[in-house]
Design a protein around this motif. Structure first.
Motif, mmCIF file in Angstrom:
data_model
loop_
_atom_site.group_PDB
_atom_site.id
_atom_site.type_symbol
_atom_site.label_atom_id
_atom_site.label_comp_id
_atom_site.label_asym_id
_atom_site.label_seq_id
_atom_site.Cartn_x
_atom_site.Cartn_y
_atom_site.Cartn_z
ATOM 1 N N GLU A 175 0.826 -1.209 0.000
ATOM 2 C CA GLU A 175 0.000 0.000 0.000
ATOM 3 C C GLU A 175 0.861 1.259 0.000
ATOM 4 O O GLU A 175 0.538 2.245 -0.673
ATOM 5 N N GLU A 176 1.962 1.214 0.746
ATOM 6 C CA GLU A 176 2.847 2.383 0.810
ATOM 7 C C GLU A 176 3.563 2.601 -0.518
ATOM 8 O O GLU A 176 3.814 3.745 -0.917
ATOM 9 N N LEU A 177 3.910 1.518 -1.203
ATOM 10 C CA LEU A 177 4.545 1.656 -2.512
ATOM 11 C C LEU A 177 3.680 2.482 -3.447
ATOM 12 O O LEU A 177 4.182 3.296 -4.239
ATOM 13 N N LYS A 184 4.225 15.146 -4.133
ATOM 14 C CA LYS A 184 4.327 14.740 -5.539
ATOM 15 C C LYS A 184 3.337 13.608 -5.771
ATOM 16 O O LYS A 184 3.684 12.428 -5.651
ATOM 17 N N PRO A 185 2.098 13.932 -6.107
ATOM 18 C CA PRO A 185 1.025 12.939 -6.177
ATOM 19 C C PRO A 185 1.236 11.798 -7.171
ATOM 20 O O PRO A 185 0.580 10.770 -7.058
ATOM 21 N N ASN A 186 2.147 11.976 -8.134
ATOM 22 C CA ASN A 186 2.362 10.886 -9.090
ATOM 23 C C ASN A 186 3.524 9.986 -8.677
ATOM 24 O O ASN A 186 4.004 9.172 -9.474
ATOM 25 N N TYR A 187 3.940 10.112 -7.405
ATOM 26 C CA TYR A 187 5.056 9.293 -6.909
ATOM 27 C C TYR A 187 4.686 8.684 -5.573
ATOM 28 O O TYR A 187 4.127 9.358 -4.694
ATOM 29 N N TRP A 192 6.321 5.071 -9.473
ATOM 30 C CA TRP A 192 5.600 6.133 -10.168
ATOM 31 C C TRP A 192 4.164 5.703 -10.421
ATOM 32 O O TRP A 192 3.908 4.555 -10.786
ATOM 33 N N LEU A 193 3.231 6.622 -10.196
ATOM 34 C CA LEU A 193 1.805 6.329 -10.281
ATOM 35 C C LEU A 193 1.202 7.081 -11.467
ATOM 36 O O LEU A 193 1.312 8.300 -11.552
ATOM 37 N N ASN A 194 0.533 6.362 -12.334
ATOM 38 C CA ASN A 194 0.007 6.979 -13.554
ATOM 39 C C ASN A 194 -1.466 7.359 -13.431
ATOM 40 O O ASN A 194 -2.152 7.528 -14.437
ATOM 41 N N ASP A 195 -1.941 7.519 -12.206
ATOM 42 C CA ASP A 195 -3.370 7.781 -11.963
ATOM 43 C C ASP A 195 -3.918 8.921 -12.808
ATOM 44 O O ASP A 195 -5.045 8.859 -13.305
#
Length: 254
Positions: A175-177, A184-187, A192-195
């Motif tokens: 979950e933390e990953l 930095k909402p995309n990290y 890296w988060l592509n939301d």
């Protein structure tokens, strides 16, 4: 016509369900031809990556690259591959912590992966001389691992840290990953988060990735498609992700 429950369950276990096999094969073939230039001489390649020559000295071992390689894995089945996915390559920042006995052996990884520290970076701990974790292989060293073994780590994350009935990593850690960082909402935690499609605009918003060397090394996980993509020394990986994702339908909403 409405499908019965048994058909829907079979779709969720069949790795080829909702897959355009021809399109997927084309995506793999095209990625095999998109090779990061200069990797066959790793010393000169690394020198070209850092402009500040004041700290350019290589302090860890090097492994020359061979070419683009990778796998597309869905529900424990390799749907597509290119290059030599069993070849060990330097991973840069694609994944920064791997434990042999706790993770890689239970996952059934090969014995070809290894980790290398820096010659001038170590600490004394309880009388032992321990190398400090190296940063992304930009000065040599780091994690050396094949596309196939890297994909196993992605599959473990996709399963929430469980493997073969055993919990190898806590749910909280996974979950933390993938929890967005406040600044930095995309990290997340090294992922890296592509939301919001700010990392790879052409790839699905349901994906997240660990990447190194500007994406030249990539571990992509898409829970909506039950999908893992592991790519090594491949250029233009956004095109790869877009094509592979277009070839695989996301699972229907529950």
């Amino acid at each position: 016509m409405k499908r019965d429950r048994r058909e829907r369950v079979e779709d969720l276990t069949d790795p080829w369900s909702g897959v355009d096999a021809d399109r997927l094969a084309r995506a793999a073939k095209e990625q095999a031809e998109r090779v990061v230039p200069g990797i066959r001489n790793m010393g000169s390649y690394l020198a070209s990556q850092v402009s500040d020559v004041s700290h350019r000295e290589v302090v860890g071992p090097l492994l020359d690259g061979e070419g683009a390689s990778g796998v597309v894995v869905r529900r424990d089945v390799v749907l597509a591959s290119w290059g030599d996915p069993g070849r060990t390559e330097m991973a840069f920042s694609a994944t920064k912590s791997v434990l042999r006995e706790r993770l890689m052996e239970p996952l059934g990884a090969s014995t070809g992966w290894s980790w290398h520290g820096y010659a001038d970076s170590a600490v004394e701990c309880d009388g032992r001389h321990l190398p400090v974790v190296s940063g992304g292989a930009h000065w040599g060293g780091g994690l050396w691992i094949s596309a196939l073994d890297l994909a196993l780590i992605g599959q473990l994350c996709l399963r929430g840290g469980e493997w073969g009935g055993r919990r190898l990593v806590s749910v909280r850690w996974i979950e933390e990953l993938w929890r967005p960082c406040p600044v930095k909402p995309n990290y997340g935690l090294s992922w890296w988060l592509n939301d919001h499609r700010t990392v790879w605009p052409g790839a699905p918003s349901t994906g997240r990735c660990a990447r190194g060397n500007g994406g030249g090394h990539l571990l992509w996980v898409d829970p909506a498609r039950d999908l893992v993509v592991s790519s090594r020394w491949g250029a233009e990986v956004e095109s790869l992700l877009a094509e592979v994702s277009a070839a695989i339908e996301p699972a229907p909403a529950a």
